[in-house]
Design a protein around this motif. Structure first.
Motif, mmCIF file in Angstrom:
data_model
loop_
_atom_site.group_PDB
_atom_site.id
_atom_site.type_symbol
_atom_site.label_atom_id
_atom_site.label_comp_id
_atom_site.label_asym_id
_atom_site.label_seq_id
_atom_site.Cartn_x
_atom_site.Cartn_y
_atom_site.Cartn_z
ATOM 1 N N THR A 57 0.798 -1.233 0.000
ATOM 2 C CA THR A 57 0.000 0.000 0.000
ATOM 3 C C THR A 57 0.828 1.279 0.000
ATOM 4 N N GLN A 109 -0.356 -4.293 -7.463
ATOM 5 C CA GLN A 109 -1.492 -3.574 -6.892
ATOM 6 C C GLN A 109 -2.816 -4.191 -7.349
ATOM 7 N N GLU A 134 -5.740 -5.499 -4.915
ATOM 8 C CA GLU A 134 -7.113 -5.009 -5.035
ATOM 9 C C GLU A 134 -8.098 -6.150 -5.274
ATOM 10 N N ASP A 174 -11.186 -6.869 -2.891
ATOM 11 C CA ASP A 174 -12.530 -6.945 -3.488
ATOM 12 C C ASP A 174 -13.203 -8.277 -3.160
#
Length: 231
Positions: free
Chosen positions: A41, A52, A56, A60
């Motif tokens: 991060t 990244q 993600e 999610d």
């Protein structure tokens, strides 16, 4: 010789406090997760890199699971549920490292994880319903159910602890027995199965935590919506 799964090896002491092998391994896993979280991060961009994108996708997936299980906004629960799932997953898989026994194969670690869920249920329940509203849930549907509802609060936490401990400990113990009897190559298929079991147990633990927390918090949110719908 294979030792008892209920015993732990003391590596050193800090004053009168013995520091056992599962504690040291847990500290190491915490450091790995902290470092990994910081690296993942520290340089977020609107045009994500492949790393990244992977991060993600994981976030999610956790948010989608919380949304489908708890039927509520997942954002307040992602840090706790996500960390719990990732820690248990990595802890279960740490058995792949030679000489490392997963801390989740010891009842003390699983008891600590169960206590985290136990107090999270209370925290999110009080936050959603208020302190008095949360206490009233123990009288649902009648006052006669108060003792049973209180007992259920403890027994479902105990079931979380025993389920995780039993599955992980038995896998490690069986592989150790076969390894001592048959040599190095034979347990490899069992180790692959142990990876699958570790992932499944991490998922089940996280989902049950969602269900228990959701049952404490969602009723208050439902009540708020009903009050808001009154003319």
């Amino acid at each position: 010789m294979i030792g008892s799964p209920l015993t732990t090896k003391t590596l050193f002491t800090i004053g009168p406090v013995p520091i056992t092998e599962p504690v040291v391994v847990t500290w190491g896993l915490m450091a790995v997760l902290t470092l990994g979280g910081w690296l993942a991060t520290r340089s977020l961009t609107l045009s994500p890199s492949r790393w990244q994108t992977v991060v993600e996708m994981i976030v999610d997936a956790i948010e989608d699971q919380i949304q489908s299980t708890m039927r509520t906004d997942p954002r307040p629960y992602v840090p706790m549920i996500g960390t719990l799932f990732l820690f248990i997953l990595i802890a279960n898989w740490s058995s792949l490292v030679p000489g490392i026994e997963p801390p989740t194969a010891h009842i003390e670690t699983d008891a600590a994880l169960g206590l985290i869920v136990f107090f999270s249920i209370i925290y999110f329940g009080v936050r959603a319903r208020g302190f008095s509203g949360y206490l009233k849930t123990f009288a649902d549907p009648t006052m006669i159910m108060i003792p049973l509802n209180i007992i259920e609060t403890f027994t479902r936490t105990f079931s979380l602890i025993v389920r995780l401990f039993g599955n992980i400990m038995s896998g490690v113990f069986i592989i150790a027995i076969i390894l001592s009897l048959a040599g190095l190559l034979v347990p490899i298929p069992l180790m692959a199965l142990d990876l699958l079991v570790g992932a499944v147990q991490a998922y089940i633990f996280a989902v049950l935590a969602m269900v228990f927390i959701g049952s404490a918090a969602s009723e208050g949110q439902t009540g708020d919506r009903k009050e808001g719908e009154k003319p």
